[in-house]
Design an enzyme around this catalytic site. Structure first.
Site, mmCIF file in Angstrom:
data_model
loop_
_atom_site.group_PDB
_atom_site.id
_atom_site.type_symbol
_atom_site.label_atom_id
_atom_site.label_comp_id
_atom_site.label_asym_id
_atom_site.label_seq_id
_atom_site.Cartn_x
_atom_site.Cartn_y
_atom_site.Cartn_z
ATOM 1 N N LYS A 56 0.845 -1.207 0.000
ATOM 2 C CA LYS A 56 0.000 0.000 0.000
ATOM 3 C C LYS A 56 0.883 1.260 0.000
ATOM 4 O O LYS A 56 0.656 2.182 -0.759
ATOM 5 C CB LYS A 56 -0.895 0.014 1.225
ATOM 6 C CG LYS A 56 -1.504 1.372 1.544
ATOM 7 C CD LYS A 56 -2.352 1.380 2.788
ATOM 8 C CE LYS A 56 -1.584 1.523 4.052
ATOM 9 N NZ LYS A 56 -1.271 2.899 4.459
ATOM 10 N N ASN A 57 1.921 1.271 0.856
ATOM 11 C CA ASN A 57 2.691 2.512 1.027
ATOM 12 C C ASN A 57 3.656 2.776 -0.119
ATOM 13 O O ASN A 57 4.134 3.889 -0.280
ATOM 14 C CB ASN A 57 3.419 2.491 2.383
ATOM 15 C CG ASN A 57 2.417 2.584 3.528
ATOM 16 O OD1 ASN A 57 1.246 2.944 3.303
ATOM 17 N ND2 ASN A 57 2.824 2.221 4.716
ATOM 18 N N CYS B 208 -3.673 12.735 13.436
ATOM 19 C CA CYS B 208 -3.967 11.357 13.029
ATOM 20 C C CYS B 208 -4.095 10.536 14.309
ATOM 21 O O CYS B 208 -3.621 10.921 15.367
ATOM 22 C CB CYS B 208 -2.804 10.904 12.164
ATOM 23 S SG CYS B 208 -2.741 9.160 11.902
ATOM 24 N N ARG C 261 1.469 14.369 13.236
ATOM 25 C CA ARG C 261 2.330 13.988 12.121
ATOM 26 C C ARG C 261 2.581 15.209 11.229
ATOM 27 O O ARG C 261 1.993 15.367 10.194
ATOM 28 C CB ARG C 261 1.696 12.836 11.345
ATOM 29 C CG ARG C 261 1.574 11.582 12.197
ATOM 30 C CD ARG C 261 0.780 10.487 11.532
ATOM 31 N NE ARG C 261 1.499 9.891 10.409
ATOM 32 C CZ ARG C 261 0.946 8.946 9.634
ATOM 33 N NH1 ARG C 261 -0.309 8.582 9.836
ATOM 34 N NH2 ARG C 261 1.638 8.424 8.635
ATOM 35 N N ASP D 17 4.837 0.020 12.074
ATOM 36 C CA ASP D 17 3.544 -0.495 11.584
ATOM 37 C C ASP D 17 3.301 -1.933 12.018
ATOM 38 O O ASP D 17 2.241 -2.497 11.748
ATOM 39 C CB ASP D 17 3.476 -0.402 10.057
ATOM 40 C CG ASP D 17 3.387 1.032 9.602
ATOM 41 O OD1 ASP D 17 3.544 1.280 8.390
ATOM 42 O OD2 ASP D 17 3.193 1.911 10.458
ATOM 43 N N ARG E 181 -8.539 -0.077 4.935
ATOM 44 C CA ARG E 181 -7.699 0.907 4.244
ATOM 45 C C ARG E 181 -6.411 0.255 3.752
ATOM 46 O O ARG E 181 -5.812 0.708 2.785
ATOM 47 C CB ARG E 181 -7.332 2.046 5.204
ATOM 48 C CG ARG E 181 -8.494 2.890 5.626
ATOM 49 C CD ARG E 181 -8.057 4.034 6.495
ATOM 50 N NE ARG E 181 -6.947 4.782 5.879
ATOM 51 C CZ ARG E 181 -6.430 5.880 6.426
ATOM 52 N NH1 ARG E 181 -6.891 6.332 7.565
ATOM 53 N NH2 ARG E 181 -5.443 6.517 5.841
HETATM 54 C C1 EPZ Z 1 4.790 6.428 6.478
HETATM 55 O O1 EPZ Z 1 4.164 7.504 7.134
HETATM 56 C C2 EPZ Z 1 3.738 5.335 6.403
HETATM 57 N N1 EPZ Z 1 2.614 5.814 5.609
HETATM 58 C C3 EPZ Z 1 3.265 4.945 7.796
HETATM 59 O O2 EPZ Z 1 2.385 3.830 7.646
HETATM 60 C C4 EPZ Z 1 4.474 4.487 8.607
HETATM 61 O O3 EPZ Z 1 4.051 4.242 9.940
HETATM 62 C C5 EPZ Z 1 5.552 5.582 8.607
HETATM 63 O O4 EPZ Z 1 5.899 5.930 7.250
HETATM 64 C C6 EPZ Z 1 6.827 5.123 9.298
HETATM 65 O O5 EPZ Z 1 7.327 3.995 8.657
HETATM 66 C C7 EPZ Z 1 2.739 5.833 4.257
HETATM 67 O O6 EPZ Z 1 3.767 5.472 3.710
HETATM 68 C C8 EPZ Z 1 1.543 6.308 3.493
HETATM 69 P P1 EPZ Z 1 7.344 9.418 8.579
HETATM 70 P P2 EPZ Z 1 4.928 8.955 7.158
HETATM 71 O O7 EPZ Z 1 7.369 10.718 7.857
HETATM 72 O O8 EPZ Z 1 5.687 9.123 5.920
HETATM 73 C C9 EPZ Z 1 8.023 12.693 11.968
HETATM 74 C C10 EPZ Z 1 0.430 2.586 7.832
HETATM 75 O O9 EPZ Z 1 -0.053 1.998 8.809
HETATM 76 N N2 EPZ Z 1 7.963 13.704 10.887
HETATM 77 O O10 EPZ Z 1 8.394 8.402 8.279
HETATM 78 O O11 EPZ Z 1 3.933 9.973 7.542
HETATM 79 C C11 EPZ Z 1 6.689 11.982 12.181
HETATM 80 O O12 EPZ Z 1 5.854 12.741 13.041
HETATM 81 C C12 EPZ Z 1 1.010 3.970 8.008
HETATM 82 O O13 EPZ Z 1 0.516 2.097 6.672
HETATM 83 C C13 EPZ Z 1 8.219 15.029 11.195
HETATM 84 O O14 EPZ Z 1 8.470 15.373 12.353
HETATM 85 O O15 EPZ Z 1 5.928 8.729 8.380
HETATM 86 C C14 EPZ Z 1 7.124 10.680 12.805
HETATM 87 O O16 EPZ Z 1 7.338 10.871 14.179
HETATM 88 C C15 EPZ Z 1 0.821 4.496 9.421
HETATM 89 N N3 EPZ Z 1 8.176 15.959 10.206
HETATM 90 C C16 EPZ Z 1 8.454 10.380 12.122
HETATM 91 O O17 EPZ Z 1 8.893 11.630 11.553
HETATM 92 C C17 EPZ Z 1 7.912 15.618 8.901
HETATM 93 O O18 EPZ Z 1 7.914 16.504 8.028
HETATM 94 C C18 EPZ Z 1 8.378 9.350 10.998
HETATM 95 O O19 EPZ Z 1 7.307 9.719 10.152
HETATM 96 C C19 EPZ Z 1 7.653 14.262 8.602
HETATM 97 C C20 EPZ Z 1 7.683 13.318 9.613
#
Ligand code: EPZ
Length: 430
Positions: free
Chosen positions: A22-23, A117, A122, A305, A397
């Protein structure tokens, strides 16, 4: 609202096919609009997040056709708007990938700022930092991110936090910037690599994806391609831990074993037997699972995840386990539901302390988010008696045919939408 009703106690036994990730699909679908030529993508998972993003792409004017359940044809030459409706970002945050794709191709984009979320705040500050480094003017106006640039120029970008979304979004915009971009402290997830491979198949010049330094040489245009999505490591992991928790014996097919190493290592620590094949992995659990400790990390560490799924498995293990969530700040909400099934779990900040119990008992529970919902299904599969899970729209989803795949492994689970259907299920399973 639809629900799952489950009669626990059956070990999962048999074979299950894993769908496309999915991702990866969410990022690749968005990147597909960066060319004016036609793109074919197969091994797409048929899940609601994908269907919502396909709708969003259609609304801005791209031509999108479902060739079959797992194959789409996209042509971005007819895009007439670079402004994305709020309804889409409300439904799936990953609509924000349209920022990088539209900014890269048209040098402008307007996408609603995603809200909070269920698993934590996030922010997307790193995404915006990257776009600004590439020379874009980025403002937040009336809840919208408004980005534009005369020209995007390559830049050196250091990501303060390892972020999958920021890495992918910046990579997309930089692939059509003038000059060279270096992204440091980049995310290394398989879906980041899959998106880079997809962009390269369209003529982009991206090197180093899968390491923490990604180098991108911008190109003027991208061209058509045919591409197949990488298998979903989180769907695979979910079935691996379901097999472990139910003391089953499951062959998980259509996977890349390397992507599952962190999960395989934990299952071995917990006493499972693992047999690896080229594109499949077999998980067998004959005895009660053993306790272990786990801390979620960016890839190749143990995935956030998969945190709810390992926690549910440890709720039944012998001994005390500690689960630490280091990525998101509110990803233990499901533990209250788990406690209602008899689990002995105490959450202190970003740590869950789990004293394993002999058994869980069925209860009526609610699915707080996608992965926690899947974990509660695993809990129901092990529990004594009947479990009813509300809000399964979250689970749909990210998991294609979830209840059918579980039924194929011997689970007693049905999707229902009324008390009457729940009673009929109870009569049927006895
Ligand atoms: C992706 O989310 C995935 N979603 C998430 O999967 C997954 O949990 C996550 O990566 C971590 O592996 C998709 O790919 C659509 P991050 P993403 O940016 O990209 C912080 C699922 O269940 N951060 O790697 O949003 C953030 O708050 C979903 O399939 C900032 O601070 O995750 C978090 O603490 C849930 N500023 C950390 O980084 C930013 O600009 C990692 O988030 C971006 C992120």
């Amino acid at each position: 609202m639809e629900q799952y009703v489950i009669k626990g106690g059956n070990p999962l036994v048999g074979e299950v096919e894993i769908a496309g990730a999915k991702n990866a699909a969410l990022a690749i679908l968005t990147a597909a609009i960066m060319t004016d030529e036609t793109v074919y993508i197969d091994n797409m998972p048929d899940v609601s997040d994908i269907n919502v993003l396909l709708e969003a792409i259609g609304v801005i004017g791209a031509q999108m056709e479902r060739i079959d359940r797992h194959t789409v044809k996209i042509n971005g030459s007819t895009i007439g708007s670079v402004s994305v409706d709020y309804e889409f970002i409300k439904k799936i945050r990953a609509s924000y990938y349209l920022l990088g794709a539209l900014l890269g191709k048209y040098k402008k984009a307007e996408v609603p700022l995603p809200g909070g979320c269920n698993i934590g705040s996030r922010p997307i500050d790193l995404h915006l930092k990257g776009f600004r480094a590439l020379g874009a003017k980025v403002d937040i106006r009336n809840g919208m991110v408004v980005a534009s640039a005369e020209e995007l120029r390559g830049a050196n970008i250091f990501l303060d936090t390892v972020s999958v979304g920021a890495t992918i979004n910046i990579m997309m915009a930089a692939s059509m910037a003038r000059g060279n971009t270096i992204i440091e402290n980049a995310a290394k997830e398989p879906h980041v690599v899959d998106t880079a491979n997809f962009l390269n198949s369209m003529g982009a010049n991206i090197k180093g994806a899968g390491t923490d330094v990604i180098r991108i040489k911008g190109v003027e245009t991208l061209h058509k391609t045919n591409y197949s999505i990488v298998p979903d490591m989180i769907e695979a992991g979910t079935f691996m831990f379901a097999a472990a928790a139910t003391k089953g014996d499951v062959l998980v097919k259509n996977i890349i074993p390397k992507h599952l190493e962190a999960m395989t290592a934990k299952l071995l620590e917990m006493g499972c037997e693992i047999e690896e094949f080229d594109e499949a992995i077999r998980v067998t659990a004959k005895n009660r699972l053993k306790r272990t400790h786990v801390k979620t990390q960016p890839y190749p560490g143990f995935p956030t995840d998969m945190q709810p799924q390992i926690a549910v498995s440890l709720a039944l293990a012998s001994g005390t386990s500690i689960v630490t969530e280091s990525i998101f700040d509110n990803r233990f909400k499901y533990c209250d539901e788990l406690a209602r099934m008899g689990a002995n779990v105490k959450v202190e900040g970003n740590v869950a302390i789990i004293d394993g119990v002999e058994r869980l008992t069925g209860a009526r529970v609610s699915s707080p988010d996608l992965r926690a919902g899947a974990a509660l299904v695993i809990a129901g599969l092990t529990a004594e008696g009947i479990t009813v899970i509300d809000d399964i729209v979250y689970i749909q989803r990210g998991y294609e045919d979830f209840e059918n795949k579980l039924t194929g492994l011997g689970a007693l689970i049905e999707r229902v939408s009324s008390e009457k259907e729940i009673q009929k299920f109870k009569l049927r399973v006895g």
